[in-house]
Design a protein around this motif. Structure first.
Motif, PDB file in Angstrom:
ATOM      1  N   LEU A   1       1.097  -1.081   0.066  1.00 24.48           N
ATOM      2  CA  LEU A   1      -0.137   0.155   0.174  1.00 24.48           C
ATOM      3  C   LEU A   1       0.855   1.194   0.014  1.00 24.48           C
ATOM      4  O   LEU A   1       1.482   1.373   0.895  1.00 24.48           O
ATOM      5  CB  LEU A   1      -0.851  -0.055   1.093  1.00 24.48           C
ATOM      6  N   LEU A   2       1.102   1.965  -1.074  1.00 21.98           N
ATOM      7  CA  LEU A   2       1.840   2.870  -1.314  1.00 21.98           C
ATOM      8  C   LEU A   2       1.654   4.389  -1.028  1.00 21.98           C
ATOM      9  O   LEU A   2       2.466   5.098  -0.695  1.00 21.98           O
ATOM     10  CB  LEU A   2       2.144   2.991  -2.936  1.00 21.98           C
ATOM     11  N   GLY A   3       0.264   4.442  -0.714  1.00 19.95           N
ATOM     12  CA  GLY A   3      -0.242   6.054  -0.183  1.00 19.95           C
ATOM     13  C   GLY A   3      -1.849   5.926  -0.132  1.00 19.95           C
ATOM     14  O   GLY A   3      -2.580   5.168  -0.738  1.00 19.95           O
ATOM     15  N   PHE A   4      -2.109   6.942   0.748  1.00 21.92           N
ATOM     16  CA  PHE A   4      -3.568   6.993   0.962  1.00 21.92           C
ATOM     17  C   PHE A   4      -3.947   8.671   0.936  1.00 21.92           C
ATOM     18  O   PHE A   4      -3.004   9.408   1.029  1.00 21.92           O
ATOM     19  CB  PHE A   4      -3.989   6.573   2.357  1.00 21.92           C
ATOM     20  N   ASP A   5      -5.167   8.895   0.646  1.00 19.49           N
ATOM     21  CA  ASP A   5      -5.894  10.130   0.670  1.00 19.49           C
ATOM     22  C   ASP A   5      -7.120   9.808   1.472  1.00 19.49           C
ATOM     23  O   ASP A   5      -8.053   9.317   0.992  1.00 19.49           O
ATOM     24  CB  ASP A   5      -5.976  10.637  -0.554  1.00 19.49           C
TER      25      ASP A   5
ATOM     26  N   TRP B   1     -14.447  10.222   2.653  1.00 16.98           N
ATOM     27  CA  TRP B   1     -13.996   9.631   1.355  1.00 16.98           C
ATOM     28  C   TRP B   1     -12.438   9.106   1.468  1.00 16.98           C
ATOM     29  O   TRP B   1     -12.018   9.623   2.367  1.00 16.98           O
ATOM     30  CB  TRP B   1     -14.109  10.741   0.270  1.00 16.98           C
ATOM     31  N   GLY B   2     -11.909   8.441   0.687  1.00 15.02           N
ATOM     32  CA  GLY B   2     -10.791   8.072   0.841  1.00 15.02           C
ATOM     33  C   GLY B   2     -10.171   7.151  -0.342  1.00 15.02           C
ATOM     34  O   GLY B   2     -10.876   6.371  -1.005  1.00 15.02           O
ATOM     35  N   SER B   3      -8.950   7.140  -0.814  1.00 11.66           N
ATOM     36  CA  SER B   3      -8.353   6.377  -1.692  1.00 11.66           C
ATOM     37  C   SER B   3      -6.851   5.893  -1.440  1.00 11.66           C
ATOM     38  O   SER B   3      -6.411   6.189  -0.316  1.00 11.66           O
ATOM     39  CB  SER B   3      -7.858   7.496  -2.876  1.00 11.66           C
ATOM     40  N   ALA B   4      -6.752   4.670  -1.967  1.00 10.43           N
ATOM     41  CA  ALA B   4      -5.204   4.205  -1.839  1.00 10.43           C
ATOM     42  C   ALA B   4      -4.849   3.702  -3.073  1.00 10.43           C
ATOM     43  O   ALA B   4      -5.475   3.586  -4.055  1.00 10.43           O
ATOM     44  CB  ALA B   4      -5.590   2.948  -0.769  1.00 10.43           C
ATOM     45  N   ALA B   5      -3.403   3.389  -3.073  1.00  6.17           N
ATOM     46  CA  ALA B   5      -2.762   3.086  -4.374  1.00  6.17           C
ATOM     47  C   ALA B   5      -1.810   1.899  -4.161  1.00  6.17           C
ATOM     48  O   ALA B   5      -1.098   1.906  -2.983  1.00  6.17           O
ATOM     49  CB  ALA B   5      -1.942   4.245  -5.000  1.00  6.17           C
ATOM     50  N   LEU B   6      -1.798   0.847  -4.919  1.00  9.50           N
ATOM     51  CA  LEU B   6      -1.054  -0.237  -4.955  1.00  9.50           C
ATOM     52  C   LEU B   6      -1.077  -0.777  -6.054  1.00  9.50           C
ATOM     53  O   LEU B   6      -1.768  -0.862  -7.098  1.00  9.50           O
ATOM     54  CB  LEU B   6      -1.784  -1.232  -3.964  1.00  9.50           C
TER      55      LEU B   6
ATOM     56  N   GLU C   1     -11.204  14.107  -6.646  1.00  9.60           N
ATOM     57  CA  GLU C   1     -10.031  14.863  -5.959  1.00  9.60           C
ATOM     58  C   GLU C   1      -8.844  13.926  -5.679  1.00  9.60           C
ATOM     59  O   GLU C   1      -8.039  13.849  -5.530  1.00  9.60           O
ATOM     60  CB  GLU C   1     -10.729  15.659  -5.107  1.00  9.60           C
ATOM     61  N   SER C   2      -9.857  12.899  -4.654  1.00 13.79           N
ATOM     62  CA  SER C   2      -8.910  12.036  -3.828  1.00 13.79           C
ATOM     63  C   SER C   2      -8.132  11.154  -4.531  1.00 13.79           C
ATOM     64  O   SER C   2      -7.210  10.738  -4.197  1.00 13.79           O
ATOM     65  CB  SER C   2     -10.041  11.323  -2.866  1.00 13.79           C
ATOM     66  N   THR C   3      -8.694  10.533  -5.544  1.00 14.22           N
ATOM     67  CA  THR C   3      -7.987   9.780  -6.384  1.00 14.22           C
ATOM     68  C   THR C   3      -6.816  10.335  -7.062  1.00 14.22           C
ATOM     69  O   THR C   3      -5.791   9.674  -7.384  1.00 14.22           O
ATOM     70  CB  THR C   3      -8.773   8.739  -7.470  1.00 14.22           C
ATOM     71  N   ARG C   4      -7.056  11.384  -7.619  1.00  9.74           N
ATOM     72  CA  ARG C   4      -5.944  12.295  -8.217  1.00  9.74           C
ATOM     73  C   ARG C   4      -4.967  12.654  -7.167  1.00  9.74           C
ATOM     74  O   ARG C   4      -3.757  12.472  -7.461  1.00  9.74           O
ATOM     75  CB  ARG C   4      -6.635  13.579  -8.930  1.00  9.74           C
TER      76      ARG C   4
END
Ligand code: UT7
Length: 353
Positions: free
Chosen positions: A192-196, A333-338, A247-250
């Protein structure tokens, strides 16, 4: 299962910043009963055409009498543990807004039923964003010493819907999905590389159940029957969903330094919301994962159930730069990248109505 890159507890305390949380197991579970739009239209003033065109939903799975959130969570958790090839974790985090009881939390019972012994277990309440919030919490647990965490999203919104509300009954379904995360390194697939994450409590009234909480109880005024039901003001929620999810995913995509993503696995609330967010991210239609036609909006289960479906269908493959995104009551709201890892995943139950 042995993990070559696993960092032991002692190493973690010395170098906490080197520990990443790595997704290494995935499972999902849906209750047996399937209700299609035609069945809803036989008891409510609605139609298959309206529901499909306004939401993209065709069927949803609903719990049977006496079946509860923990029942679904245990099945999803069992499948995630099996997918990871492990029988042990250090903690269980359950995202839900429909716990079995208002007190205590449901996670300890789920942990016991999974045979996980006396591990730390607690619920996270962030409605449809719950799974992403719980993943963030699990990442923190791994960074501070847990070797592995089971993260479950499970909800049974059919138990809190107004039987006469055609809008919410058209949208929501029940389900559960789960991932395991373990300590590893940021360079591994699955890390899990990052969150917003964010919230706006000024808009709390847009999605709410008024009865049963301290505000209503301390008023001394008995709640009206309708106050026990879930209520949503759909139109403004739709607008905020598109804005915040875009916004969050960007933001998370920029934070991890990707110029583009390969897949968006977002909360399955409405096909029109998914299309709008996908467009904002310059994604082609097939890059936006969709399973809401089959399961509807399963709240905290939505993202992990969509992940499981997408892996099984081949829509999500190892190496895909993947954005997860939730949005819901709170507002939250919330996003994550992997980067998606190579996992063996059992298909969630698929039954015809
Ligand atoms: O999961 C948490 C986040 N939730 C969301 O993201 C949900 C966001 N909102 C939505 O997805 C949409 O707003 C809904 C699907 C909830 C509603 O769609 P809409 O296009 O915004 O419909 P609307 O509420 O503006 O209603 C349009 C019409 C109304 O009739 P009138 O006033 O124009 O005569 C509604 O009464 O559609 C009617 N309607 C229905 N008709 C047939 C509402 N629900 C139904 C229904 N069947 N199930």
């Amino acid at each position: 299962m042995s993990h070559p890159n696993r960092v032991g507890r002692g190493d973690d305390r010395a170098h906490p910043s080197h520990r990443a949380a790595v997704v290494d197991g995935l499972g999902a579970w849906l209750p047996e009963r399937v209700v299609d739009n035609h069945e809803l239209a036989s008891v409510l003033d609605t139609s298959d055409e309206w529901i499909r065109s306004r939401t993209g939903i065709g069927t949803r799975h609903l719990v049977a009498a006496g079946e509860s959130t923990s029942d679904l969570a245990v099945e999803a958790g069992r499948r995630a543990l099996k997918s990871a090839g492990t029988a042990r974790v250090d903690a269980v985090v359950l995202a839900t807004s429909t716990p079995d009881r208002s007190c205590p939390a449901t996670a300890p019972e789920v942990a016991s039923r999974l045979g996980l012994g006396g591990v730390a277990a607690f619920d996270v309440a962030a409605v449809c964003t719950g799974f992403v919030y719980a993943l963030r919490v699990a990442t923190g647990l791994v960074a501070t010493g847990c070797d592995s965490v089971l993260v479950i999203g499970a909800d049974t919104f059919s138990t809190i819907l107004d039987p006469a509300d055609r809008t919410t009954r058209a949208i929501f379904g029940d389900g559960a999905g789960a991932v395991t995360v373990r300590a590893g390194s940021p360079g591994e697939p699955g890390a899990l590389l990052g969150f917003d994450l964010g919230s706006d409590g000024e808009l709390a009234d847009l999605i709410a159940v008024d009865a049963g909480g301290s505000r209503q109880r301390s008023s001394g005024v008995p709640a009206a029957e309708r106050d026990h039901y879930f209520a949503m003001d759909g139109k403004p929620v739709f607008r905020h969903a598109v804005l915040r999810m875009s916004e969050s995913t960007r933001a998370v995509r920029a934070a991890v330094g990707w110029d583009a993503a390969d897949r968006l696995v977002a909360h399955q609330a409405n096909a029109r919301i998914l299309a709008a967010v996908g467009e904002q991210l310059d994604l082609a239609d097939e890059q936006v994962v969709r399973n809401l036609d089959r399961v509807g909006n399963t709240v905290a289960a939505s993202i992990p159930v969509a992940l499981a479906d997408a892996v099984v269908d081949g829509a999500l493959r190892p190496g895909h730069r993947t954005l997860l995104c939730g949005f819901g009551g709170g507002l939250t709201w919330g996003s994550a990248a992997l980067v998606w890892p190579d996992l063996t995943v059992e298909a969630p139950p698929r039954r015809l109505p």
